[in-house]
Design an enzyme around this catalytic site. Structure first.
Site, short mmCIF file in Angstrom:
data_model
loop_
_atom_site.label_atom_id
_atom_site.label_comp_id
_atom_site.label_asym_id
_atom_site.label_seq_id
_atom_site.Cartn_x
_atom_site.Cartn_y
_atom_site.Cartn_z
N ARG A 195 0.84 -1.20 0.00
CA ARG A 195 0.00 0.00 0.00
C ARG A 195 0.87 1.25 0.00
O ARG A 195 2.01 1.24 0.47
CB ARG A 195 -0.95 0.00 1.19
CG ARG A 195 -0.27 -0.06 2.53
CD ARG A 195 -1.27 0.02 3.66
NE ARG A 195 -1.88 -1.26 3.96
CZ ARG A 195 -2.81 -1.45 4.90
NH1 ARG A 195 -3.25 -0.43 5.61
NH2 ARG A 195 -3.30 -2.64 5.13
N GLU A 207 -4.33 6.05 2.63
CA GLU A 207 -3.63 4.99 1.91
C GLU A 207 -4.35 4.62 0.62
O GLU A 207 -5.57 4.66 0.54
CB GLU A 207 -3.54 3.74 2.79
CG GLU A 207 -2.73 3.95 4.04
CD GLU A 207 -2.68 2.71 4.91
OE1 GLU A 207 -1.61 2.46 5.47
OE2 GLU A 207 -3.71 2.01 5.03
N THR A 249 -13.47 7.00 12.06
CA THR A 249 -12.02 6.77 12.09
C THR A 249 -11.52 6.34 10.72
O THR A 249 -10.48 6.78 10.24
CB THR A 249 -11.68 5.67 13.12
OG1 THR A 249 -12.20 6.07 14.39
CG2 THR A 249 -10.18 5.47 13.22
N ASP A 291 -14.96 -3.02 26.54
CA ASP A 291 -14.41 -1.80 25.95
C ASP A 291 -14.08 -0.86 27.11
O ASP A 291 -14.77 -0.88 28.14
CB ASP A 291 -15.43 -1.15 25.02
CG ASP A 291 -14.82 -0.11 24.10
OD1 ASP A 291 -14.71 -0.37 22.89
OD2 ASP A 291 -14.43 0.98 24.60
N THR A 309 -9.27 -2.52 18.90
CA THR A 309 -9.27 -1.18 19.48
C THR A 309 -8.64 -0.21 18.48
O THR A 309 -8.04 -0.64 17.50
CB THR A 309 -8.49 -1.17 20.80
OG1 THR A 309 -7.14 -1.56 20.53
CG2 THR A 309 -9.10 -2.17 21.78
N GLY A 333 -6.74 -4.73 15.43
CA GLY A 333 -6.66 -3.28 15.70
C GLY A 333 -5.29 -2.68 15.44
O GLY A 333 -5.16 -1.51 15.14
N ASP A 335 -2.69 -1.92 13.13
CA ASP A 335 -2.61 -1.99 11.67
C ASP A 335 -1.84 -0.82 11.06
O ASP A 335 -1.99 -0.51 9.89
CB ASP A 335 -4.01 -2.07 11.06
CG ASP A 335 -4.84 -0.85 11.40
OD1 ASP A 335 -4.34 0.03 12.12
OD2 ASP A 335 -5.98 -0.77 10.93
N LYS A 377 1.19 1.36 16.11
CA LYS A 377 -0.11 0.95 16.66
C LYS A 377 -0.14 -0.56 16.87
O LYS A 377 -0.20 -1.32 15.92
CB LYS A 377 -1.22 1.40 15.70
CG LYS A 377 -2.64 1.09 16.16
CD LYS A 377 -3.64 2.08 15.54
CE LYS A 377 -5.07 1.67 15.79
NZ LYS A 377 -5.61 0.77 14.77
N SER A 397 -3.63 -9.46 11.81
CA SER A 397 -4.29 -8.97 10.59
C SER A 397 -4.14 -7.46 10.44
O SER A 397 -4.40 -6.71 11.38
CB SER A 397 -5.78 -9.33 10.66
OG SER A 397 -6.45 -8.83 9.54
N VAL A 398 -3.70 -7.05 9.26
CA VAL A 398 -3.61 -5.60 9.01
C VAL A 398 -4.50 -5.19 7.84
O VAL A 398 -4.71 -4.01 7.58
CB VAL A 398 -2.15 -5.16 8.72
CG1 VAL A 398 -1.29 -5.39 9.96
CG2 VAL A 398 -1.56 -5.89 7.53
#
Lengths: 349, 349
Positions: free
Chosen positions: A54, A65, A93, A170, A210, A234, A236, A240, A301-302
């Site tokens: 990307r 992106e 977001t 949460d 998150t 979360g 990704d 982060k 996972s991204v």
């Protein structure tokens, strides 16, 4: 006869409204399961895809992106932003849209919203990974982070994996209440938890989703036990992450595309040479997924461009079944391709 | 009060029809001149731009590219294909669309057709370069290649540089006739030529804009004399050039962004270290443009992302002056950003 250029010059557009109608017509769980089949089918022909990393434009507030890929016949890309501060300002977001185009002539054949679609494909990808990695007979999933992705994940795991219980946590109980409300009447047993520790207790699968843009430790080492599958979605982007490094060191780690995950995923915390397994190899039977009941498996996972491609391909296949699209006059189409100027001037008369 | 998220979730869309109306409302030459001002202004703040190389997906039939850039406040990208075989099949060789977005929250603020707009910005960029590189008092331009770009170039050079005569040549006389017809009543003296040699005779400026994807030699060394300015816009991808190498060796060469031009431009024929001057430095007074009447200057133009950004910025500034746009429901906008799922389900009622 093929389509005339005039027809090809119009690009089908799936708006947010169209996408919501499509989701509701098919049913969210069913649509996620069908997208999961497309994602799995495309993972099986992994070598056919052009796997360009990307292209990211980072700023203080977030990232924008472009995620292109191609299978040689169809080209696709997604535009997506990630702005953690947006939520507090009343924005999403993540917003996204995507395009499919024909490789042979370069003409776009689909423009689609992808904010909703990305939520579906992310859940579908998690479910595909869990089919191969979660412990057999898993029934309970902990969900740490109850934001925009939460319900899609829950339904994906119910439909594809057979989960019957979700344990929600949460830092903001309002988010947990929202998710619990949305998951009422889905057949899932929904348990609201007061801590992450409470949520993961007894869970076969732990999903973390998150949104803070920082090195966070949503899960500490003591919270994860033998046999669990962690679905970490979360973390990704660079900087982060959600998991304590010690969890990573105890897990067998599965990723979409190593060059991207090493920059953006949980494994950015590890040495560049730390062994990971590519998910497509597991699906294709070229590598082992879960191999023992005690093993801790981690899907780091991204989100990868082929998954968006699969989701767009699915939406394109639904266009004429459901009719939820409009045509956009997006491509200039002079009668004589060399007479662009004449076309513009004749439009004046 | 700022705009509500609901308003921001709608993306203004400039269709081909809208763009043609805009061009005709402003006038093509005037609009090119105004875009040239935006391009020049953005070249002057070159350091502010994120200069990511374009991301290309090559195939046997052509290429699909994404060209992103950002000035830190606004992000833009263009989708563009280049398929030389398209023309014979009744498609445009190049189609394009573009997007502007806010860097601070990642929300798109413009989706625009760019097939027509790219023709305008390419002509505008050529004119900006010629302002600094063409011989003083230039009145005659040869145009080798009379395809889709030809008339836009002619009008740009008439308006910005003061050209009063164009000498047209194309291997296909039908293209030349088309261009001559379109340029009637523009005030330009139009001369149709039977050979490239005839066209360049007596020309102060030579513009090459042919479309073959191959190493072609549109201009041979003997055709170019002291003092001429060459505006080479047709060689814009690996394997596609128009000028004999000997011309390059006699010229002072000006380029947009060297890392891209060395791959895609005429200078792909030269050593990687061959000296070139960046156009923005000339505009900013940091490097010399034309310094003598005998000098041969060459603008080796491949098209750069900032030029598309400038053109999109211009179009965005016209939205509310002229009103030629519609609003697309392209971004999901739940009342609670975390409640994407609830938004989708409530759309069902």
């Amino acid at each position: 006869m093929t389509l005339s250029p005039s027809a090809l010059a119009m690009v089908p557009f799936v708006s947010v409204d169209d996408m919501m109608k499509l989701v509701n017509a098919i049913g969210p769980a069913q649509m996620i399961a069908e997208i999961a089949d497309y994602i799995e089918a495309d993972f099986l022909r992994w070598d056919q895809f052009d796997k360009t990393p990307r292209v990211a434009a980072h700023s203080e507030e977030g990232v924008i992106e472009l995620m292109p890929t191609s299978d040689g016949e169809t080209y696709g890309f997604k535009y997506v932003n990630g702005h953690p501060a947006n939520m507090a300002r009343g924005f999403q977001t993540v917003t996204a849209f995507g395009v499919l185009a024909r490789v042979d002539n370069g003409y776009p054949i689909l423009l689609s919203e992808m904010t909703v679609l990305t939520a579906l494909r992310t859940a579908a990808t998690s479910a595909v990974a869990a089919k191969h990695l979660a412990p057999k007979g898993a029934t309970t999933m902990a969900m740490i982070g109850n934001g925009a992705q939460c319900e899609f994940q829950a339904l994906a795991f119910q439909k594809v994996i057979g989960i019957n219980t979700v344990r929600l946590y949460d830092i903001d109980p309002v988010a947990t209440d929202k998710a619990a409300r949305n998951l009422a009447n889905t057949g899932l047993t929904v348990i609201k938890c007061k801590t992450a520790q409470e949520a993961v207790t007894g869970a076969d699968i732990v999903t973390t989703c998150t949104a803070d843009k920082q090195y966070a430790t949503i899960l500490t080492d003591n919270m994860i036990g033998a046999g669990q599958h962690i679905n970490a979605i979360g973390g990704d982007c660079p900087g982060k992450t959600e998991l304590h490094k010690d969890i990573l060191l105890r897990s067998d780690i599965f990723v979409e595309f190593p060059p991207q995950t090493r920059i953006e995923g949980e494994i950015q915390q590890l040495d560049a040479g730390h062994p990971v397994t590519e998910l497509w190899q597991v699906i294709a039977g070229k590598a082992k997924g879960r191999s023992s009941a005690d093993q801790i498996t981690l899907f780091d996972s991204v989100g990868f461009a082929t998954e968006d491609f699969s989701a767009l391909r699915y939406v394109h296949d639904q266009l004429h079944k459901h009719g939820y699209f409009t045509e956009l006059d997006m491509l200039a189409d002079p009668d004589d391709p060399r007479d662009l100027f004449g076309m513009v001037r004749r439009a004046n008369t």
